[in-house]
Design a protein around this motif. Structure first.
Motif, PDB file in Angstrom:
ATOM      1  N   UNK A   1       8.159   0.612  -4.625  1.00 48.31           N
ATOM      2  CA  UNK A   1       6.985   0.240  -3.844  1.00 48.31           C
ATOM      3  C   UNK A   1       6.056  -0.689  -4.623  1.00 48.31           C
ATOM      4  N   UNK A   2       5.680  -1.765  -3.973  1.00 41.92           N
ATOM      5  CA  UNK A   2       4.672  -2.667  -4.505  1.00 41.92           C
ATOM      6  C   UNK A   2       3.551  -2.658  -3.471  1.00 41.92           C
ATOM      7  N   UNK A   3       2.442  -2.042  -3.821  1.00 45.29           N
ATOM      8  CA  UNK A   3       1.319  -1.942  -2.896  1.00 45.29           C
ATOM      9  C   UNK A   3       0.073  -2.433  -3.618  1.00 45.29           C
ATOM     10  N   UNK A   4      -0.332  -3.628  -3.294  1.00 47.52           N
ATOM     11  CA  UNK A   4      -1.490  -4.271  -3.913  1.00 47.52           C
ATOM     12  C   UNK A   4      -2.446  -4.726  -2.820  1.00 47.52           C
TER      13      UNK A   4
ATOM     14  N   UNK B   1       2.163  -5.400   0.614  1.00 50.16           N
ATOM     15  CA  UNK B   1       2.828  -4.104   0.675  1.00 50.16           C
ATOM     16  C   UNK B   1       4.292  -4.387   0.956  1.00 50.16           C
ATOM     17  N   UNK B   2       5.129  -3.981   0.031  1.00 52.63           N
ATOM     18  CA  UNK B   2       6.563  -4.137   0.259  1.00 52.63           C
ATOM     19  C   UNK B   2       7.315  -3.147  -0.617  1.00 52.63           C
ATOM     20  N   UNK B   3       8.566  -3.002  -0.290  1.00 57.30           N
ATOM     21  CA  UNK B   3       9.469  -2.213  -1.108  1.00 57.30           C
ATOM     22  C   UNK B   3      10.497  -3.196  -1.631  1.00 57.30           C
TER      23      UNK B   3
ATOM     24  N   UNK C   1      11.484  -5.223   1.717  1.00 54.99           N
ATOM     25  CA  UNK C   1      11.069  -4.674   3.002  1.00 54.99           C
ATOM     26  C   UNK C   1       9.552  -4.794   3.013  1.00 54.99           C
ATOM     27  N   UNK C   2       9.039  -5.685   3.858  1.00 56.65           N
ATOM     28  CA  UNK C   2       7.591  -5.885   3.943  1.00 56.65           C
ATOM     29  C   UNK C   2       7.015  -4.954   5.002  1.00 56.65           C
ATOM     30  N   UNK C   3       5.937  -4.268   4.641  1.00 55.21           N
ATOM     31  CA  UNK C   3       5.335  -3.288   5.542  1.00 55.21           C
ATOM     32  C   UNK C   3       4.967  -3.859   6.892  1.00 55.21           C
ATOM     33  N   UNK C   4       4.392  -5.048   6.899  1.00 59.52           N
ATOM     34  CA  UNK C   4       3.952  -5.628   8.160  1.00 59.52           C
ATOM     35  C   UNK C   4       5.117  -6.020   9.071  1.00 59.52           C
ATOM     36  N   UNK C   5       6.334  -6.068   8.526  1.00 61.05           N
ATOM     37  CA  UNK C   5       7.494  -6.428   9.333  1.00 61.05           C
ATOM     38  C   UNK C   5       8.243  -5.218   9.885  1.00 61.05           C
ATOM     39  N   UNK C   6       7.850  -4.019   9.490  1.00 57.33           N
ATOM     40  CA  UNK C   6       8.472  -2.824  10.058  1.00 57.33           C
ATOM     41  C   UNK C   6       8.110  -2.787  11.533  1.00 57.33           C
TER      42      UNK C   6
ATOM     43  N   UNK D   1       4.532   4.291   5.004  1.00 58.19           N
ATOM     44  CA  UNK D   1       3.581   5.102   5.784  1.00 58.19           C
ATOM     45  C   UNK D   1       2.206   5.193   5.133  1.00 58.19           C
ATOM     46  N   UNK D   2       2.093   4.860   3.853  1.00 61.94           N
ATOM     47  CA  UNK D   2       0.804   4.895   3.175  1.00 61.94           C
ATOM     48  C   UNK D   2       0.143   3.522   3.081  1.00 61.94           C
ATOM     49  N   UNK D   3       0.698   2.551   3.781  1.00 62.36           N
ATOM     50  CA  UNK D   3       0.176   1.187   3.708  1.00 62.36           C
ATOM     51  C   UNK D   3      -0.685   0.845   4.914  1.00 62.36           C
ATOM     52  N   UNK D   4      -1.794   0.203   4.647  1.00 65.35           N
ATOM     53  CA  UNK D   4      -2.661  -0.267   5.733  1.00 65.35           C
ATOM     54  C   UNK D   4      -2.088  -1.526   6.391  1.00 65.35           C
ATOM     55  N   UNK D   5      -1.056  -2.122   5.812  1.00 62.55           N
ATOM     56  CA  UNK D   5      -0.419  -3.307   6.392  1.00 62.55           C
ATOM     57  C   UNK D   5       0.476  -2.940   7.572  1.00 62.55           C
ATOM     58  N   UNK D   6       0.761  -1.652   7.721  1.00 60.79           N
ATOM     59  CA  UNK D   6       1.654  -1.155   8.778  1.00 60.79           C
ATOM     60  C   UNK D   6       0.791  -0.619   9.914  1.00 60.79           C
TER      61      UNK D   6
END
Length: 150
Positions: free
Chosen positions: A58-61, A67-69, A90-95, A133-138
């Protein structure tokens, strides 16, 4: 096929937004009811700012709105020893959510229309889900479906 943690490879994947079909990996994150898949289309496109260090996981900055994995190349990630050949994100906003009914009609034959590449290792799947699930980008809806307490 739709087991959470499965990595599928579609030959080709038909994008719901109308982009040209192409062969594509697909990670099933969750199934909701009979018709909804929560999933990610991992990509080799690196959108991580240079000042953010890349590592497997996880890269969450939030400061850099990232936010991505990150899956490092050739690092085993599935129970059958599959690894992506190149750095994959895997970018959070693209889920997104997908209609399982459409998949059932388009991807009929295993080994022809799609291939089940493998199932993520338990710790890899849990880390990926927690990252998203812990990202505000999702979106809140997807985070809730993945078990976030919102």
């Amino acid at each position: 096929m739709y087991t959470p943690g499965n990595i599928l490879y579609f030959k080709p994947f038909v994008f719901p937004n109308g982009h040209a079909p192409k062969n594509k990996y697909f990670i099933v994150l969750q199934t909701i009811g009979d018709n909804i898949l929560i999933a990610s289309l991992p990509t080799s496109q690196d959108h991580i700012p240079r000042m953010v260090s890349k590592k497997h996981g996880c890269i969450d900055e939030p400061h850099y709105q990232v936010n991505c994995y990150c899956f490092q190349p050739r690092q085993i990630i599935t129970k059958n020893d599959f690894a992506f050949p190149v750095e994959t994100f895997v970018y959070g906003y693209q889920v997104d959510q997908f209609d399982k009914t459409n998949f059932d009609s388009m991807y009929v034959v295993d080994g022809v229309d799609y291939e089940i590449v493998g199932e993520l290792l338990d710790h890899e799947y849990e880390s990926l889900i927690n990252c998203i699930k812990n990202s505000r980008a999702v979106s809140r809806k997807i985070r809730r479906w993945l078990g976030a307490e919102i």
